[in-house]
Design an enzyme around this catalytic site. Structure first.
Site, PDB file in Angstrom:
ATOM      1  N   ASP A 148      40.463  44.111  43.320  1.00 43.20           N
ATOM      2  CA  ASP A 148      40.052  42.887  42.722  1.00 43.20           C
ATOM      3  C   ASP A 148      39.307  42.065  43.665  1.00 43.20           C
ATOM      4  OD1 ASP A 148      40.140  41.006  40.871  1.00 43.20           O
ATOM      5  OD2 ASP A 148      42.527  40.904  40.893  1.00 43.20           O
ATOM      6  N   ASN A 156      37.620  45.382  30.614  1.00 42.36           N
ATOM      7  CA  ASN A 156      36.704  45.136  31.493  1.00 42.36           C
ATOM      8  C   ASN A 156      35.331  45.304  30.412  1.00 42.36           C
ATOM      9  OD1 ASN A 156      37.711  46.099  34.552  1.00 42.36           O
ATOM     10  ND2 ASN A 156      37.837  44.232  33.639  1.00 42.36           N
TER      11      ASN A 156
END
Lengths: 489, 236
Positions: B10, B58
């Protein structure tokens, strides 16, 4: 088996271990000569039409090669009973092939003059091969060999009357057929232009499509050029085949190089071993299969590495490797894949009777069926064909296209298909015990029972057999014992 | 030492924004970290490493960024394939089933998995287009299809229907950039995992940070809520 033209005293040693024919068997030059002979045969309009309609050599060339090879072995066996049985089988097989070509001319695989031409092309190619490698046969050997080939024809046809008695007359006969009868047939064009460029990988190499395609791209055109250059000049002119500069040199070089293998130690090159190895499937239980499986795994990894290391030319470049198996997953083929690999045995893009007849032929060959079992099997397939035609041929052109098949997939498992499975079960169950034991299983699939096969007490029952056949044919399941039988090239 | 470590990578976008670079630059910078962490994990004796590269959610990102990611992943896979092979790292891809994944990339995934299938050093599972819930739903479907009576279903049997059933439970999850969320990652396998949330953004995360996380893990007292340490995976 009387030939009527050759003396009976000659006959016994004709097919013995010293026969000329046997001497060629394990000779790699023979491979080139066989290709040439096949083109000459296919150029005959009758044979060309029969090949175009019925033969599986485009879609399954390796299986076809193996069958031809084994059949020749039997035809030249030292035991007359084996020869007669094989001749009878070939006659039954050819009796089922007749029809008409694109121009409406009829063909019949039992036509005597046509069959004589098959033998003539084989004989002439063997002689030409010896000339091309610079070791021409002397007159005695040639005459002896001619007698062998005439005896071969006589074994099939009862007598060899269609071929001239005398070798001198043979050459006139051969030239006349080349000049007058051979044509630029579609089958000959396919062999020369398409077969080598699109040759599917044999079972052994099926796991390495990249390597196979790379090798084929080099060897395919070469083989084509070599074969064209070795054909008789009148035929080259008639068929409009290209005269490439250097092609004759290349052709003679190839024959010479193949000829050099005679200096290898005896037993190094054995046609049977090579063909058997190529047809080996990795899940067979042959002791060599373990090595083959390991080899395949390595080749698969090698091609994976090769693909990964190939520089990226363009982000949007087309990928030559079809990813069909990945998309469908779960051990099932897509409808198109199944159509191409299994149903369309002749590789002409359509499903019609010759495709199903080819399946019946392959099964009958493996099971070594005699009458009336063979006819029962063909009849069951014919009934299935009528069922397929009735349900799938929506545009009524008499054959089934990929689209018609894909649109109607769910209705494929009709009563006639179940009947095929049952007849196949009866034919496989040679001793009529109601179950298939390991030996009977091996006859059909060339492998022992699969680990996950539902067997009870080491046998394979009728309902399980029918169920597995249906899940292959209607459920398009992959990795079944039927894959090497019907799907592998 | 944790047997199975998972990383949620991340902070690439924020890393780029802090430098006034396009978000894609952050993804490119992540490559170095990925290779560094693979090497560090192998050297530290971690047997299973999982990386969360791209989640089913995503796909909602801007089309250009998704395109860029696909191309970048393809380049990274091809570039490091020989290294991964030489290091004895078995690679496989969890998820990777969406038809939106370019065919060429899927082929590369398959090739890398084939190439390294026999490696025994460390197993690297890249969760690409992965969703934890979807895996559970798929496992349920497969379980129902297998026709098992409801009362016979156990946790162990259920786990056998998950993709890559040989994967042991995750012992330690590292989520960089200080975010403290699960984000639908390997839901079944992280049931008893310890979580560490280092503040570093993924492109800045390096081997020493990784080792520090392993150290934190070793100081933790794992109780598993009274459940034996391994509920699935290796039956030992």
């Amino acid at each position: 088996m009387t030939t009527g033209t050759t003396t009976t005293a000659d006959e016994a040693p004709l097919f013995g271990p010293e026969s000329q024919f046997r001497a060629f068997f394990d000779d790699p030059r023979w491979a080139l000569a066989i290709i040439r002979a096949t083109v000459l045969e296919a150029a005959h309009p009758q044979i060309g039409a029969a090949l175009a309609d019925n033969s599986t050599f485009v879609a399954h060339p390796w299986r076809r090669l193996r069958n031809t090879f084994l059949s020749m072995r039997h035809m030249f066996d030292a035991d007359p009973a084996v020869r007669e049985r094989e001749a009878a089988r070939l006659n039954r097989l050819h009796a089922r092939m007749s029809g008409s070509d694109a121009r409406g001319r009829t063909y019949d695989a039992m036509d005597r003059a046509t069959r004589a031409w098959v033998v003539a092309a084989l004989f002439e190619s063997a002689v030409t091969m010896c000339r091309l490698i610079g070791q021409p046969l002397d007159q005695d050997t040639m005459e002896r060999m001619y007698a062998e080939y005439r005896a071969f024809l006589a074994a099939l046809d009862g007598d060899a009357g269609e071929l001239p008695d005398d070798l001198n007359d043979f050459w006139r006969y051969f030239d006349r057929v080349v000049e007058d009868e051979l044509e630029n047939t579609e089958a000959a064009r396919i062999i020369l232009n398409r077969l080598f460029d699109h040759l599917p990988a044999p079972a052994l190499l099926a796991g390495a499509p990249t390597l196979w395609a790379a090798g084929r791209a080099v060897v395919g055109p070469l083989l084509g050029a070599i074969t064209v250059a070795s054909l008789p000049e009148p035929y080259r002119r008639k068929a409009g085949l290209p005269e490439m500069p250097g092609a004759p040199t290349l052709m003679q070089g190839a024959y010479l190089a193949a000829g050099l293998t005679r200096f290898l130690p005896e037993g190094w090159i054995d046609a049977e071993t090579i063909i058997e190895t190529l047809s080996l499937s990795p899940d067979s239980d042959d002791p060599r299969a373990r090595t083959v499986a390991a080899l395949r795994a390595r080749m698969k990894r090698a091609s994976a590495l090769l693909r990964l290391l190939t520089p990226l030319s363009d982000e949007t470049g087309p990928d030559p490797v079809p990813a069909a198996s990945r998309i469908t997953g779960e051990g099932r083929r897509s409808a198109e894949e199944f159509f191409r690999q299994v149903l369309d045995q002749t590789g002409d893009g359509h499903l019609d009777w010759p495709d199903l007849a080819a399946m019946a032929r392959e099964m009958a060959t493996r099971l070594d069926l005699d009458e009336p079992e063979e006819t029962r099997l063909y009849d069951a397939f014919a009934a299935w064909w009528r069922e397929l035609q009735a349900t799938l041929d929506t545009d009524g052109d008499g054959r089934v296209s990929v689209d018609e098949y894909a649109a109607a997939v769910p209705s494929l498992a009709g009563p006639a298909l179940i009947r095929v499975a049952e007849v196949l079960f009866d034919a496989t169950d040679k001793d009529g015990s109601g179950t298939i034991d390991a030996d009977e299983h091996r006859a059909l699939f060339r492998t022992a029972f699969h680990r996950d096969l539902t067997t009870t007490d080491g046998t394979y029952g009728r309902s399980a057999f029918v169920g597995d056949f249906l899940s292959f044919m209607a459920g398009r399941r992959t990795n079944t014992p039927y894959d090497p039988l019907l799907a592998d090239a | 030492m944790p047997r199975h470590v998972a990383c949620v990578m991340d902070g690439n976008g924020r890393w780029a924004q802090r430098r006034s670079l396009p978000r894609t630059a952050g993804h490119r910078a992540a490559e170095t970290t990925v290779i560094d962490i693979i090497e560090a994990a192998r050297a530290a004796g971690v047997e299973w490493l999982s990386l969360y590269a791209f989640s089913t959610e995503n796909w909602n990102r801007p089309g250009a960024e998704v395109d860029y990611l696909m191309r970048l992943v393809r380049r990274v896979v091809r570039k490091h394939a020989p290294l991964l092979l030489a290091r004895g790292i078995r690679c496989r891809f969890l998820g990777a089933a969406d038809p939106r994944i370019p065919r060429e990339l899927a082929q590369d995934f398959e090739d890398l998995a084939t190439l390294t299938a026999d490696s025994r050093g460390m197993t690297l599972t890249v969760a690409f287009d992965h969703g934890g819930r979807r895996d559970i739903v798929e496992a349920t479907r497969s379980l129902i299809r297998s026709g098992m009576p409801a009362e016979e279903v156990t946790e162990r049997l259920f786990a056998d229907h998950l993709p890559f059933p040989d994967t042991p439970d995750v012992d330690l999850v590292i989520r960089t950039s200080g975010e403290q969320r699960i984000s639908n990652f390997m839901l079944w396998q992280v049931a008893y995992a310890e979580w560490v949330f280092p503040e570093a953004l993924w492109p800045d995360f390096r081997a020493p940070d990784f080792l520090a996380c392993l150290h934190t893990y070793r100081r933790r007292d794992r109780r598993f809520g009274g459940v034996p340490p391994q509920t699935n995976g290796d039956p030992s």
